[in-house]
Design an enzyme around this catalytic site. Structure first.
Site, PDB file in Angstrom:
ATOM      1  CG  ASP A 194     -28.930 -47.214   5.167  1.00 48.21           C
ATOM      2  OD1 ASP A 194     -29.153 -48.389   5.522  1.00 48.21           O
ATOM      3  OD2 ASP A 194     -27.788 -46.780   4.960  1.00 48.21           O
ATOM      4  CD  GLU A 213     -22.765 -50.092   7.515  1.00 49.33           C
ATOM      5  OE1 GLU A 213     -23.232 -49.247   8.271  1.00 49.33           O
ATOM      6  OE2 GLU A 213     -23.483 -50.967   6.962  1.00 49.33           O
TER       7      GLU A 213
HETATM    8  C1  BGC Z   1     -26.122 -49.777   5.271  1.00 54.18           C
HETATM    9  C2  BGC Z   1     -26.794 -50.009   3.940  1.00 54.18           C
HETATM   10  C3  BGC Z   1     -27.349 -51.413   3.878  1.00 54.18           C
HETATM   11  C4  BGC Z   1     -28.294 -51.606   5.048  1.00 54.18           C
HETATM   12  C5  BGC Z   1     -28.960 -52.973   5.069  1.00 54.18           C
HETATM   13  C6  BGC Z   1     -26.987 -50.194   6.440  1.00 54.18           C
HETATM   14  O1  BGC Z   1     -26.245 -50.197   7.613  1.00 54.18           O
HETATM   15  O2  BGC Z   1     -25.795 -48.410   5.385  1.00 54.18           O
HETATM   16  O3  BGC Z   1     -25.875 -49.795   2.895  1.00 54.18           O
HETATM   17  O4  BGC Z   1     -27.995 -51.611   2.658  1.00 54.18           O
HETATM   18  O5  BGC Z   1     -27.555 -51.458   6.255  1.00 54.18           O
HETATM   19  O6  BGC Z   1     -28.082 -53.978   5.402  1.00 54.18           O
END
Ligand code: BGC
Length: 648
Positions: free
Chosen positions: A339, A536
């Site tokens: 990730d 987030e």
């Molecule tokens: C997130 C993921 C996401 C990825 C791509 C990350 O910051 O934790 O859930 O899929 O970004 O956008």
């Protein structure tokens, strides 16, 4: 005898000029050695030119099995071509479009909000087609995967249907509906040529102060597991053999994400997100693993490892959990992707981090910023025996096998659904149904709801009443969402109420509920309040209260109406126990998305209230975190337990 000291004559001595020259030579030699070493690692292109591949190579033969094609292709790949397939590069970091073929890059992604210059469905399609065409010009012609976070619809794209965020789908507890939402999302993605979705999210939020609570279905392992399977099968169109048929979904974030303690984040800007998961393995196995197991059984083609830390190990470095548990015990056949910048959070520098993650079982590394160093480092590690070539082969086999399964090598065009499906009426109808099934009735004094046919006047107010951006939440066009009433094709909750009310029923609206003093007292006042969008760790929040502005609006509405209905538009429960006694009816609407009419359907009784709380609703912040058993941190009683929901 007198001894006279006679200094020995040096065998040779250097003049000051000679010393300077020697010094410069030494410096030059050091520079040359460094350059050589750097060059040895970074020497990416050109390698010895590889022979072209014959047109009749087995992997190009559509009639051969996926197994035969994968084996044939793998045998033809150079080490560099294999490593390239393991790179998932953020599209804005691609330095030269030709790099995609030159480095044989395996996949690209749109990091949240990364859009084409022409940010329309057609603009997306053109962008993706161009990237895929570039990838096909490589020696072996391996098409890239393009991945996005279509976590509540294909919502990077303006005009797409915005479904309720997962927490609302969790409230529906309707796996058939969740499957329909997933397959409609897939069709909208395929219309823009995109086959890979970083969804569903199977995290279990034990502490709703976490800014990603709404991305999850529930804190219940059982409910999440049921919906996980429906979502994967719906999205992928999984075959009877459990393989992805039409698209690829990702179970995320493996594993233990949602159990992190407040204050444990490794990111200095956050509190819970990217934090530490408790070390007990039984907790992971009993609570967090079942949903991944169901997702794997549903045929999920990829799994994303989390940004959390387990004990003192970053998940991307967790060989036991990734290789032994996921790949061996659960027999996961797809590929594991890391990730964002997660791999590089493994301590020891970028080289060590990449080596550790790949050896732990990560098959594809998400690279938001730089791919050249990654490719160089992995090549160096393989040539120096720090990563076995068999590990690389295993990773690449997993990746290209799915590319064959999805028919990406054989497609004449990248697009496999028409652009018209984006935001189409049938998809909006699925979203509207999802909205109405997701509403949870928390309080209903004297059956204030549904609104009775005799009602002649209602007032509506509040920060989320006429704001499609707020009701959609984050991951909608922009990563952090849009706080405003802009979203092509979206209907606000106010607009939904107006359309349903028709001519018989007067609807008066004011954002703050500051109605003119001569406005007659309405039969019903509806205050639509809640949270602005956040994504987030930016949504980690230690208070979870309604804003002063919202509370004032509710008071204003109360003054102007006989009965007060409060609709809470939020990604999680908010602390309302003090105010609750003064309100007649309360509805948790979560983040319903673009179809505000789905709210009106239930308010007016066209469809009944069926939603139930996907997670417990605390009475006060001190109750957090709430254990999977439902026990609060301070042992006091919840405001509403998990699965609560009035029918009328
Ligand atoms: C997130 C993921 C996401 C990825 C791509 C990350 O910051 O934790 O859930 O899929 O970004 O956008």
């Amino acid at each position: 005898m007198v001894m006279v000291y006679k200094p020995k004559k040096p065998r040779f001595s250097l003049s000051p000029t000679q010393k300077n020259v020697l010094f410069l030579c030494v410096i030059l030699a050091i520079v040359l050695v460094c350059f050589f070493l750097y060059h040895e690692r970074m020497n990416l292109l050109p390698q010895n030119p590889l022979p072209p591949v014959p047109a009749n190579a087995k992997y190009r033969d559509k009639s051969a099995t996926v197994e035969e094609r994968t084996t044939d292709l793998l045998a033809r790949m150079s080490l560099d071509e294999k490593i390239g397939q393991m790179a998932l590069v953020e599209k804005n970091s691609v330095l030269e479009p030709t790099d995609i073929a030159s480095y044989g890059i395996g996949a690209l992604l749109s990091g949240a909000g990364a859009k084409p210059a022409d940010n329309t469905p057609r603009g997306w399609l053109t962008m993706v087609e161009n990237f895929v065409e570039s990838s096909k010009t490589s020696r072996l012609g391996i098409p890239i995967f393009y991945g996005v976070d279509a976590i509540h619809g294909h919502t990077n794209v303006p005009g797409a249907t915005v479904f309720p965020h997962a927490i609302g789908l969790g409230a529906t507890n309707d796996s058939a509906l969740v499957g329909n939402v997933a397959s409609a999302t897939r069709e909208e993605m395929l219309a823009t040529g995109i086959y890979w979705n970083f969804s569903p999210n199977l995290d279990l939020p034990e502490d709703i102060r976490w800014g990603r609570t709404y991305e999850t279905f529930s804190d219940s392992a059982t409910r999440t597991a049921e919906l996980a399977r429906a979502s994967v099968e719906g999205f992928q169109g999984t075959t009877e053999q459990g393989k992805p048929k039409r698209a690829l979904s990702t179970l995320k974030h493996y594993i233990g994400v949602g159990s992190m303690a407040w204050g444990s984040s490794s990111n200095k800007n956050f509190h819970i997100d990217q934090g530490t998961t408790p070390p007990e393995e039984e907790v992971l196995r009993d609570t967090y693993l079942p949903a991944f197991k169901e997702g794997v059984n549903g045929g999920a083609g990829s799994v994303m490892v989390g940004l959390n830390t387990w004990g003192d190990t970053k998940l991307a470095a967790e060989g036991y959990l990734i290789t032994d548990v996921l790949k061996k015990e659960l027999a996961f056949q797809g590929f594991v992707v890391s990730d964002w910048y997660g791999v590089y959070e493994i301590p020891g520098g970028n080289y060590k981090a990449a080596v550790t993650a790949i050896n732990a079982g990560v098959d594809m590394v998400m690279l938001p910023f730089d791919y050249k160093t990654f490719i160089a480092n992995v090549r160096y590690a393989v040539s120096h025996g720090e990563i076995a070539e068999s590990r690389i082969d295993d990773a690449v086999r997993r990746i290209i096998c799915i590319k064959f399964e999805l028919g990406l090598f054989d497609a004449d065009t990248q697009q496999s659904a028409p652009l018209e499906v984006i935001g189409s009426a049938p998809h909006r109808a699925i979203a509207r149904k999802a909205v109405s099934e997701s509403l949870v009735l928390l309080k209903n004094n004297e059956q204030t709801l549904p609104i009775k046919p005799g009602v002649r006047h209602i007032v509506v107010a509040g920060s989320s009443a006429d704001n499609v951006g707020r009701q959609s939440g984050a991951w909608t066009v922009e990563w952090q969402g849009i706080d405003g009433n802009w979203l092509p094709g979206g209907t606000s909750i106010l607009e939904g109420i107006r359309r349903r009310a028709g001519k018989e029923l007067e609807v008066t609206y004011d954002l703050h509920g500051e109605f003119a003093s001569d406005t007659p007292r309405a039969d019903i006042g509806i205050a639509v309040v809640g949270e602005p969008p956040y994504a987030e760790g930016w949504g980690d929040n230690n208070t979870l209260t309604l804003s002063k502005e919202d509370l004032t609006t509710i008071e204003n509405v109360k003054k102007r109406s006989r009965k007060t209905v409060v609709i809470i538009v939020s990604g999680r429960p908010l602390m309302i126990s003090k105010e609750l006694p003064a309100w007649d009816s309360v509805v948790a609407a979560w983040l319903p998305g673009s179809e505000g009419e789905g709210v009106a359907d239930v308010l007016f009784g066209d469809t009944p209230f069926t939603g139930t709380l996907p997670l417990p609703w605390p009475d006060h912040i001190g109750q957090l975190p709430i254990a999977p058993s439902g026990r609060t941190a301070d042992g006091t009683s919840l405001l509403f337990p998990r699965f609560f929901g009035l029918k009328k």
